[in-house]
Design a protein around this motif. Structure first.
Motif, PDB file in Angstrom:
ATOM      1  N   ILE A 190       0.856  -1.195   0.000  1.00  0.00           N
ATOM      2  CA  ILE A 190       0.000   0.000   0.000  1.00  0.00           C
ATOM      3  C   ILE A 190       0.889   1.241   0.000  1.00  0.00           C
ATOM      4  O   ILE A 190       1.861   1.282   0.751  1.00  0.00           O
ATOM      5  N   PRO A 191       0.609   2.249  -0.860  1.00  0.00           N
ATOM      6  CA  PRO A 191      -0.569   2.383  -1.726  1.00  0.00           C
ATOM      7  C   PRO A 191      -0.457   1.540  -2.990  1.00  0.00           C
ATOM      8  O   PRO A 191       0.646   1.201  -3.440  1.00  0.00           O
ATOM      9  N   CYS A 192      -1.611   1.212  -3.588  1.00  0.00           N
ATOM     10  CA  CYS A 192      -1.644   0.496  -4.856  1.00  0.00           C
ATOM     11  C   CYS A 192      -2.921   0.869  -5.604  1.00  0.00           C
ATOM     12  O   CYS A 192      -3.844   1.452  -5.040  1.00  0.00           O
ATOM     13  N   VAL A 193      -2.951   0.511  -6.879  1.00  0.00           N
ATOM     14  CA  VAL A 193      -4.071   0.844  -7.759  1.00  0.00           C
ATOM     15  C   VAL A 193      -4.863  -0.422  -8.051  1.00  0.00           C
ATOM     16  O   VAL A 193      -4.275  -1.479  -8.316  1.00  0.00           O
ATOM     17  N   VAL A 194      -6.183  -0.310  -8.026  1.00  0.00           N
ATOM     18  CA  VAL A 194      -7.053  -1.453  -8.297  1.00  0.00           C
ATOM     19  C   VAL A 194      -7.886  -1.155  -9.538  1.00  0.00           C
ATOM     20  O   VAL A 194      -8.495  -0.090  -9.642  1.00  0.00           O
ATOM     21  N   LYS A 195      -7.910  -2.135 -10.472  1.00  0.00           N
ATOM     22  CA  LYS A 195      -8.674  -1.964 -11.706  1.00  0.00           C
ATOM     23  C   LYS A 195      -9.416  -3.251 -12.034  1.00  0.00           C
ATOM     24  O   LYS A 195      -8.868  -4.338 -11.858  1.00  0.00           O
ATOM     25  N   PRO A 196     -10.646  -3.150 -12.534  1.00  0.00           N
ATOM     26  CA  PRO A 196     -11.279  -4.341 -13.128  1.00  0.00           C
ATOM     27  C   PRO A 196     -10.528  -4.710 -14.401  1.00  0.00           C
ATOM     28  O   PRO A 196      -9.841  -3.862 -14.986  1.00  0.00           O
ATOM     29  N   ILE A 197     -10.629  -5.965 -14.839  1.00  0.00           N
ATOM     30  CA  ILE A 197      -9.844  -6.376 -16.009  1.00  0.00           C
ATOM     31  C   ILE A 197     -10.301  -5.669 -17.271  1.00  0.00           C
ATOM     32  O   ILE A 197      -9.545  -5.551 -18.229  1.00  0.00           O
ATOM     33  N   GLN A 241     -12.181   1.856 -11.148  1.00  0.00           N
ATOM     34  CA  GLN A 241     -10.803   1.977 -10.672  1.00  0.00           C
ATOM     35  C   GLN A 241     -10.756   2.759  -9.365  1.00  0.00           C
ATOM     36  O   GLN A 241     -11.581   3.640  -9.123  1.00  0.00           O
ATOM     37  N   SER A 242      -9.779   2.428  -8.529  1.00  0.00           N
ATOM     38  CA  SER A 242      -9.621   3.134  -7.257  1.00  0.00           C
ATOM     39  C   SER A 242      -8.186   2.983  -6.778  1.00  0.00           C
ATOM     40  O   SER A 242      -7.405   2.192  -7.320  1.00  0.00           O
ATOM     41  N   VAL A 243      -7.852   3.749  -5.752  1.00  0.00           N
ATOM     42  CA  VAL A 243      -6.521   3.697  -5.141  1.00  0.00           C
ATOM     43  C   VAL A 243      -6.681   3.297  -3.681  1.00  0.00           C
ATOM     44  O   VAL A 243      -7.489   3.892  -2.947  1.00  0.00           O
ATOM     45  N   ILE A 244      -5.945   2.280  -3.266  1.00  0.00           N
ATOM     46  CA  ILE A 244      -5.918   1.881  -1.861  1.00  0.00           C
ATOM     47  C   ILE A 244      -4.800   2.658  -1.178  1.00  0.00           C
ATOM     48  O   ILE A 244      -3.623   2.484  -1.504  1.00  0.00           O
ATOM     49  N   LYS A 245      -5.179   3.530  -0.263  1.00  0.00           N
ATOM     50  CA  LYS A 245      -4.197   4.351   0.453  1.00  0.00           C
ATOM     51  C   LYS A 245      -3.945   3.841   1.867  1.00  0.00           C
ATOM     52  O   LYS A 245      -2.883   4.087   2.443  1.00  0.00           O
ATOM     53  N   GLU A 266     -11.574  -3.259   1.321  1.00  0.00           N
ATOM     54  CA  GLU A 266     -12.905  -3.785   1.018  1.00  0.00           C
ATOM     55  C   GLU A 266     -13.677  -2.839   0.096  1.00  0.00           C
ATOM     56  O   GLU A 266     -14.373  -3.277  -0.828  1.00  0.00           O
ATOM     57  N   LYS A 267     -13.526  -1.541   0.318  1.00  0.00           N
ATOM     58  CA  LYS A 267     -14.211  -0.560  -0.520  1.00  0.00           C
ATOM     59  C   LYS A 267     -13.725  -0.639  -1.975  1.00  0.00           C
ATOM     60  O   LYS A 267     -14.532  -0.587  -2.916  1.00  0.00           O
ATOM     61  N   SER A 268     -12.408  -0.781  -2.167  1.00  0.00           N
ATOM     62  CA  SER A 268     -11.864  -0.860  -3.525  1.00  0.00           C
ATOM     63  C   SER A 268     -12.316  -2.126  -4.242  1.00  0.00           C
ATOM     64  O   SER A 268     -12.570  -2.111  -5.458  1.00  0.00           O
ATOM     65  N   TRP A 269     -12.411  -3.228  -3.504  1.00  0.00           N
ATOM     66  CA  TRP A 269     -12.926  -4.460  -4.105  1.00  0.00           C
ATOM     67  C   TRP A 269     -14.355  -4.252  -4.610  1.00  0.00           C
ATOM     68  O   TRP A 269     -14.703  -4.646  -5.725  1.00  0.00           O
ATOM     69  N   LYS A 270     -15.172  -3.588  -3.815  1.00  0.00           N
ATOM     70  CA  LYS A 270     -16.567  -3.350  -4.185  1.00  0.00           C
ATOM     71  C   LYS A 270     -16.657  -2.431  -5.406  1.00  0.00           C
ATOM     72  O   LYS A 270     -17.458  -2.670  -6.312  1.00  0.00           O
ATOM     73  N   ILE A 271     -15.819  -1.399  -5.436  1.00  0.00           N
ATOM     74  CA  ILE A 271     -15.819  -0.472  -6.583  1.00  0.00           C
ATOM     75  C   ILE A 271     -15.478  -1.218  -7.867  1.00  0.00           C
ATOM     76  O   ILE A 271     -16.109  -1.021  -8.916  1.00  0.00           O
ATOM     77  N   ALA A 272     -14.472  -2.101  -7.806  1.00  0.00           N
ATOM     78  CA  ALA A 272     -14.054  -2.848  -8.996  1.00  0.00           C
ATOM     79  C   ALA A 272     -15.142  -3.813  -9.462  1.00  0.00           C
ATOM     80  O   ALA A 272     -15.354  -3.997 -10.669  1.00  0.00           O
ATOM     81  N   GLN A 273     -15.845  -4.429  -8.514  1.00  0.00           N
ATOM     82  CA  GLN A 273     -16.888  -5.385  -8.868  1.00  0.00           C
ATOM     83  C   GLN A 273     -18.113  -4.699  -9.479  1.00  0.00           C
ATOM     84  O   GLN A 273     -18.760  -5.250 -10.371  1.00  0.00           O
ATOM     85  N   GLU A 274     -18.407  -3.508  -9.013  1.00  0.00           N
ATOM     86  CA  GLU A 274     -19.620  -2.824  -9.469  1.00  0.00           C
ATOM     87  C   GLU A 274     -19.384  -1.890 -10.649  1.00  0.00           C
ATOM     88  O   GLU A 274     -20.310  -1.595 -11.398  1.00  0.00           O
ATOM     89  N   GLY A 275     -18.139  -1.436 -10.834  1.00  0.00           N
ATOM     90  CA  GLY A 275     -17.895  -0.406 -11.838  1.00  0.00           C
ATOM     91  C   GLY A 275     -17.278  -0.872 -13.137  1.00  0.00           C
ATOM     92  O   GLY A 275     -17.233  -0.114 -14.108  1.00  0.00           O
ATOM     93  N   VAL A 284      -4.301  -5.678  -9.504  1.00  0.00           N
ATOM     94  CA  VAL A 284      -3.702  -4.849  -8.461  1.00  0.00           C
ATOM     95  C   VAL A 284      -2.328  -4.409  -8.956  1.00  0.00           C
ATOM     96  O   VAL A 284      -1.489  -5.248  -9.287  1.00  0.00           O
ATOM     97  N   GLU A 285      -2.116  -3.102  -9.029  1.00  0.00           N
ATOM     98  CA  GLU A 285      -0.883  -2.554  -9.596  1.00  0.00           C
ATOM     99  C   GLU A 285      -0.145  -1.698  -8.575  1.00  0.00           C
ATOM    100  O   GLU A 285      -0.767  -0.913  -7.842  1.00  0.00           O
ATOM    101  N   GLY A 286       1.157  -1.825  -8.570  1.00  0.00           N
ATOM    102  CA  GLY A 286       1.985  -0.930  -7.774  1.00  0.00           C
ATOM    103  C   GLY A 286       2.174   0.389  -8.487  1.00  0.00           C
ATOM    104  O   GLY A 286       1.933   0.505  -9.698  1.00  0.00           O
ATOM    105  N   PHE A 287       2.588   1.403  -7.758  1.00  0.00           N
ATOM    106  CA  PHE A 287       2.846   2.709  -8.345  1.00  0.00           C
ATOM    107  C   PHE A 287       4.201   2.718  -9.056  1.00  0.00           C
ATOM    108  O   PHE A 287       5.163   2.099  -8.594  1.00  0.00           O
TER     109      PHE A 287
END
Length: 261
Positions: free
Chosen positions: A17-24, A32-36, A42-51, A61-64
């Protein structure tokens, strides 16, 4: 890559952490969201699943990466072989493009490295058409970010900067016609028109002032509604330098009056 929440938590721990989360599959930053902090997992997982554009499923999951600037290298595969547009620089906000310009200034070593990577990626994918290859540049080092197998949002600047826009190039390549040359016309810039609200009636007004300066054009996309935020148009400008073109596009944007009824 992570297929479920347990894999996702393990991937975040491995990347750090921090890292970037993206749906495929995503576009315009959706899903997409950033885990800080750990509280964001948990919030970033939900954003990726719904968005994500493909619905719930695997995520990335990507590093900076520390980089000097980011480019889009529009790469065309046609019966005539592989060709490249001039590199496009851009600025994104919340994963969504706001400004782009062409050409992005690069030294020859970085430009050659970018073209080599783009060729390898698109050769591996195969097929004809235009690919938006996104790359991070740090000095002479070039790092692959992602690829869109279609015209790219940052590439809308080509509607004023080239004799054949990215859309014309895509159509020509897909129909089996050759692309023997891509003629760059001069320094250019684009400014996305992003509208926020919830309405089926969006009015673009004051266009006479928006278009009063020479070398300015505008495209209105004709999208029927906006919910939240949506890119509804783009302002294009050309000038003697990229800096002038960007300033001109911004002046035109400032004159635009967007009404949401």
């Amino acid at each position: 890559f992570a297929s479920d929440f347990e894999e996702f938590k393990a991937a975040v721990e491995a990347i750090g952490i921090p890292c970037v989360v993206k749906p495929i599959m995503s576009s315009s930053g959706h899903g997409q969201s950033v885990i800080k902090t750990a509280e964001d997992i948990e919030k970033s997982w939900k954003i990726a699943q719904e968005g994500g554009r493909a619905g719930a499923g695997r995520v990335i999951v990507e590093g900076f990466v520390k980089f000097d600037y980011e480019i889009t290298l529009l790469t065309v595969r046609s019966v005539a072989g592989t060709s490249f547009c001039e590199p496009i620089g851009h600025i994104q906000v919340d994963g969504d493009y706001r400004y782009s310009w062409q050409p992005q200034s690069m030294d020859s070593a970085a430009k050659e490295a970018a073209q080599e990577i783009a060729r390898k990626v698109t050769d591996a994918l195969g097929g004809y058409g235009i690919f938006g290859v996104e790359l991070f540049v740090c000095g002479d080092e070039v790092i692959f970010s992602e690829v869109s197998p279609r015209p790219h949002d940052t590439g809308m600047v080509t509607m004023i900067s080239q004799d054949l826009s990215e859309f014309a190039l895509h159509a020509r390549a897909l129909t089996g016609l050759p692309v023997p040359e891509i003629r760059f016309l001069g320094p250019s810039a684009s400014r996305a028109v992003v509208v926020e609200g919830d309405s089926t009636e969006v009015i673009m007004d004051n266009l006479g002032k928006v278009l009063e300066e020479p070398g300015v054009q505008m495209r209105i996309f004709g999208k029927p509604e906006v919910k939240g935020h949506r890119r509804m148009g783009v302002i294009l400008a050309t000038a003697d330098s990229v800096e002038e073109a960007r300033a001109k596009a911004e002046r035109a944007y400032d004159k635009l009056n967007v009404q949401i009824l």
